[in-house]
Every structure is written in C-alpha cells, then in structure tokens.
Design an enzyme around this catalytic site. Structure first.
Site, PDB file in Angstrom:
ATOM      1  CE  LYS A 102     -49.447  63.153 -40.499  1.00 23.10           C
ATOM      2  NZ  LYS A 102     -48.171  63.908 -40.598  1.00 23.10           N
ATOM      3  NE  ARG A 146     -48.036  63.488 -47.974  1.00 23.07           N
ATOM      4  CZ  ARG A 146     -48.417  62.395 -47.288  1.00 23.07           C
ATOM      5  NH1 ARG A 146     -49.041  62.528 -46.131  1.00 23.07           N
ATOM      6  NH2 ARG A 146     -48.172  61.187 -47.761  1.00 23.07           N
TER       7      ARG A 146
END
Length: 287
Positions: free
Chosen positions: A228, A262
């Site tokens: 991210k 995740r």
C-alpha cells in the site's frame, strides 16, 4: 496485551485456529486494482493464482471484484456478481477445499457467494455503511465477518481524512459496530483497522504503533497493508517496490497481535509468520 482473544472461527463447519497466524492471499478479478500484478481476469490467470496461493502456504483466498483503490470507479452489482461467479467457479474447480473469503460491501452479493458457491467469510470494507442490509444478512448466513474501518467511500476516502485521535475514533467505531452485530446474532467477527482507507500516512503509522490496543475487543485482528501507499510514499517508488516494507510491517503487526495477514505475496508472509512464531517459541525453551 489482553490474552483472551478469540482464536477460533467457524469456516464451513470446521474450526480454524487463529492462535497460529494465518495468511490470506489476495485474488483480484478486476481490471483496475491498485497493484497491477494482482489483476487476474482470464480463467488461466485465476487458476494459476489460486494454485500459487495454496502452494505457497496461504490458508485463505480473498476474492474481490470491486476495486477499492482511491478514486476507483463504481462497479454495478450485476457486474460484480458476474466477475465473482466466474472467479468462484474456477476456485471451486481448482481447489474445492479452499477457505474462500469474498471482498464485497453488498449484502446481495455476499448472500449469493455464500449460498451458491460456499464462500466461508465475508470481508466488508464498509462495515455495513454502504449497504444497510449487510449486518442482518451476515447474521442470517452465520459466516465469519471481517469488519473494516473506512472513513468515507473508496471514491472519497482520501479527499481529506481527518481525526481528533485516529486510534480512539477507530476503536469507538468498532465498539458500536460490534455491539450491533452481536445484537443481531452474528457469531465470528474479525476486526480490520483499514490501513490506507481514509487515513493519511501519519494516521496509518499511528494505528500501527498502537495496534495492540485493539486486543481490548478480544476479537481476531486482520492487517491488510500489502504494497500500500503508506509504504511506498514513505520509502519511495510504487506498489511494485513495496514488498520489503510490507514484510517489515507484517512482522511488527504479528508482534502486536495480528491473527490474519491479507497479502499479495503469500510466500513472503508465510515466512514472516514462521520467523515470528519461532521467536515466540524460543521464550519457552529459555525458561
């Protein structure tokens, strides 16, 4: 840290033990997810990704058909269902025993995936905010539910994120949502602080710094930071350059109580779990 965290969830009638952290591999059946390497659309690409997740040690497959990257375009429910049916059929064929999580904020989509394809978990980025029917449907389905915090929507969340105290506000948000779910009879709830969803760089690292505070809920904690912008905006480059930073945060998150990672890069995450577990086990050897 609170040691009474619930460590078992019911997936398709079997108990999954989260006292040993689990790795959830990401399968995006979208043309526009933020990390280009995660986009899988053809039957061959989906099948290869499913086999890769399983072979590299992932214990869950999280399939999503609606990109939640900042400023992503809307996808009609019919198109989301079409993409998911296509992907879920491949998963069922390639790995029928896989524990499948579906990344959706729509109650009708969740219901279809559970009832028609045996999806085991629903992963909702909006925590019921984008579909008022989600909580009642989850309670009726009786499946584990990943409750994620997001300020705004995928289209607006990064416009101007603001908090007085991000950790306290996310905790208050979870407190109200968890109570509503329990009042409806929902069983297995998993918390996700929502790294990158309506947060600045500073907000994300404040959450990471105080991640252990979420143990007060005595619920499993999922961390989704894989590649991210909180990583590459700090270190430079883009999503393709963010694996090393991802691994560093995974190690910190596991030490602060994360039960599920995740991820895009399953092998690296599985190895991180093994290293952290070995460190923990050494405490007993030295006593």
């Amino acid at each position: 840290m609170n040691r009474n965290i619930k460590t078992q969830i019911n997936v398709n009638g079997q108990l999954m033990d989260l006292s040993h952290p689990q790795v959830m591999g990401i399968l995006n059946v979208t043309p526009d997810s933020f990390f280009a390497g995660s986009r899988k659309q053809s039957e061959k690409e989906i099948a290869e990704r499913v086999r890769q997740i399983v072979e590299e040690g992932g214990s869950m497959i999280d399939i999503g058909a609606y990109s939640s990257r900042p400023n992503a375009g809307d996808v009609p429910a019919e198109e989301e269902m079409r993409r998911l049916r296509y992907g879920l059929a491949v998963i069922r064929r390639e790995c029928p025993e896989a524990v499948v999580s579906v990344d959706t904020f729509r109650a009708d989509v969740a219901k279809m995936c559970v009832e028609e394809y045996g999806a085991a978990i629903i992963n909702d980025i909006s925590a019921g905010e984008m579909d008022a029917n989600m909580f009642p449907v989850i309670a009726r389905l009786g499946v584990p539910y990943i409750l994620m915090h997001m300020q705004g929507t995928p289209q607006t969340m990064q416009a101007c994120p603001h908090y007085g105290n991000v950790v306290k506000e996310v905790m208050c948000y979870f407190s109200e949502k968890v109570q509503r779910l329990r009042d409806l009879g929902a069983k297995d709830i998993i918390l996700d602080p929502g790294f990158g969803f309506g947060k600045t760089l500073e907000h994300n690292y404040a959450l990471l710094d105080q991640l252990e505070e979420f143990s007060i809920f005595e619920l499993p904690l999922l961390v989704g930071v894989s590649r991210k912008s909180m990583i590459y905006k700090l270190l430079g480059g883009g999503p393709e350059d963010a694996l090393n930073g991802t691994t560093a945060i995974h190690a910190l998150a596991l030490m602060k109580g994360a039960c599920i990672l995740r991820v895009h890069d399953v092998k690296a995450a599985v190895e991180t779990v093994k290293i952290v577990n070995a460190m923990r086990q050494s405490r007993y050897v030295c006593q």
